[in-house]
Design an enzyme around this catalytic site. Sequence first.
Site, PDB file in Angstrom:
ATOM      1  CB  VAL A  12      -0.927   0.015   1.233  1.00  0.00           C
ATOM      2  CG1 VAL A  12      -1.678   1.342   1.332  1.00  0.00           C
ATOM      3  CG2 VAL A  12      -1.906  -1.154   1.171  1.00  0.00           C
ATOM      4  CG  HIS A  24       4.580  -6.584  23.281  1.00  0.00           C
ATOM      5  ND1 HIS A  24       4.656  -6.961  24.607  1.00  0.00           N
ATOM      6  CD2 HIS A  24       4.489  -7.743  22.575  1.00  0.00           C
ATOM      7  CE1 HIS A  24       4.619  -8.281  24.691  1.00  0.00           C
ATOM      8  NE2 HIS A  24       4.519  -8.774  23.470  1.00  0.00           N
ATOM      9  CG  HIS A  45       2.822 -10.811  25.948  1.00  0.00           C
ATOM     10  ND1 HIS A  45       3.866 -11.469  25.348  1.00  0.00           N
ATOM     11  CD2 HIS A  45       3.165 -10.711  27.258  1.00  0.00           C
ATOM     12  CE1 HIS A  45       4.802 -11.756  26.249  1.00  0.00           C
ATOM     13  NE2 HIS A  45       4.384 -11.307  27.418  1.00  0.00           N
TER      14      HIS A  45
END
Length: 584
Positions: A233, A519, A563
Amino acid sequence: MAPARIIDTPVVTNTYDYIVCGGGTAGCVIAGRLAETTTTRILLIEAGPDSKDLATMHMPGDWMGNFDNNKTDWNIVTEPMAGANGRRVKCSRGRFLGGSSGVNGTLCIRGTRQDYDDWGLEGWGGEDVFGYMKKAETFHPSARLKGAAGVHGTEGPLHVASHELAPISERVMESMVEKGLPLCEDMFSTGETAHGCGHVPRTIHRGVRTTAADFVTKGFKRENITIMTDVTVDKIVVESQGDGLRATAVDLVAENGTRSRVGASKEVIVSAGAYCSPAILLRSGIGAKDELEKLGIECVADLPGVGRNLMDHILTFQFYQVTEPGLTYDSQVFHDPQGLAKLRKQYGDTKSGFLSVFPFGAFCFARLDDRLEDCEAWKNAPRKPGRDPMGLAPNQPNIEMWNTELYGGPKQFDSYPIDGSHTFAMCTLLFNSNSRGSVRLASSDPLKNPLVDHNYLDHELDLQVLAEACRYSNEIVMEGVGTKNIVKGSWPPGLKHHTHKTREDWIPHVKNSATTCYHASGTCKMGKSDDPMAVLDEKLRVRGIDGLRVADASVMPIVNNGHTQMATYAIAEKAADLIKADAR
């Protein structure tokens, strides 16, 4: 992968109701749920390849194989960070259908319900988010982990089961309990325990990793979803409509450099993750006006929060040798030159053995209030009523700790125990860091990775708390009843960190070993209308542009104290419901 040659100006080649930009954890869920309305036409776009035949994704124990391939890893590396001794840190991300759900640690650690209450946004409280986590999963109970009542799902595409601990993990858990962390078996699913140890459900069932791709493949493949892989994209096309702006199309770049444009009659949803979602918005002219103009990009929406507020859970590894063979998996993986070949054959034949598991063992959350009473940075830091200096309530953990079941970690840890040694690591992770980073564009070229600066350990209190956490982790191993008699020394041989006594002794270790926990979050945060840095409203809509939403870990105002895998599934599940509701 060499940059492709970009040619010509795109024209609209096809039009869909919804275009989902990013076929990772969130994007696959959103596409799959929207396709439940069978009259809806959805396009799902993924920059990497299809993952159907990608063995390293389906085989949990061979996750590092994804990072050896430029085609299946985004290969993002941070800018040098002063708090990490000027080091750059590799931030591997899955680049294939299913995204980072195919390379993560498989861990279903949801955080606490308080984490989502702290967002302070309507519809995003702990009960709401935990309900969507439940919706996504099918939990398979076992003798080890029967599952807490009422918190697990039974009908979701994501199959979740327990993990059989290696002997070293049984020993570590015994030490955790003795060192003040009570056993609470399914604590990482309930969101109610801030101090204790337990078992973690994993996104592995019958030896096979289950990923977000399962929402749009296998038994959930639907004819009204078109999946494009190996297509990047470039940007969202935003046009003036009436008195406002609307997202109407998406510009794409194929691997051979050919450009194309696809139209969206209802909405465009950006779900490319905390690094790539802000990059797509920035290339589209959505971001801080002054920064966009420096890159020659016309600003269509001046939103300075795009790419800011980058958060992560900083992680350290501490390695130990053990005296007894058979406690870890090292002998199977490192000691026998044919070990991996044998393990691959075993897995191919029976879906069992080391490669059928992800080798993380016993886990715990911990509060550190008592341990930090003598820390000047802790004592002198400002705090809000009912919160500690890190901004956490008593029902939220300061840290997480766990052990590996063999030598292992990020690729920079390469001192493999091929000499017959048996090793494991203690992993120590910091929650609610004060430090914030950023994602910026290197250029307007969609085939160049963005500039990522996690700014790890920029705040002194982050450093002090993580150092104390490492000290606690070391005490568990060196003093705990399950492990103190089997630890031979540090790994590699000669390291002396396990003899350190004071918090200050641990600071050099923290600075030198700090690494990402994958994360990344917060770079397109949602917030209330009076928040100038909020990119999105509570319904994940980009401010000032109709027909455009973002839905992935980038939307988190504050990263959860757990998480991000299950939180991202929840965000995607809720996003699909919000989109369906608006369509009605």
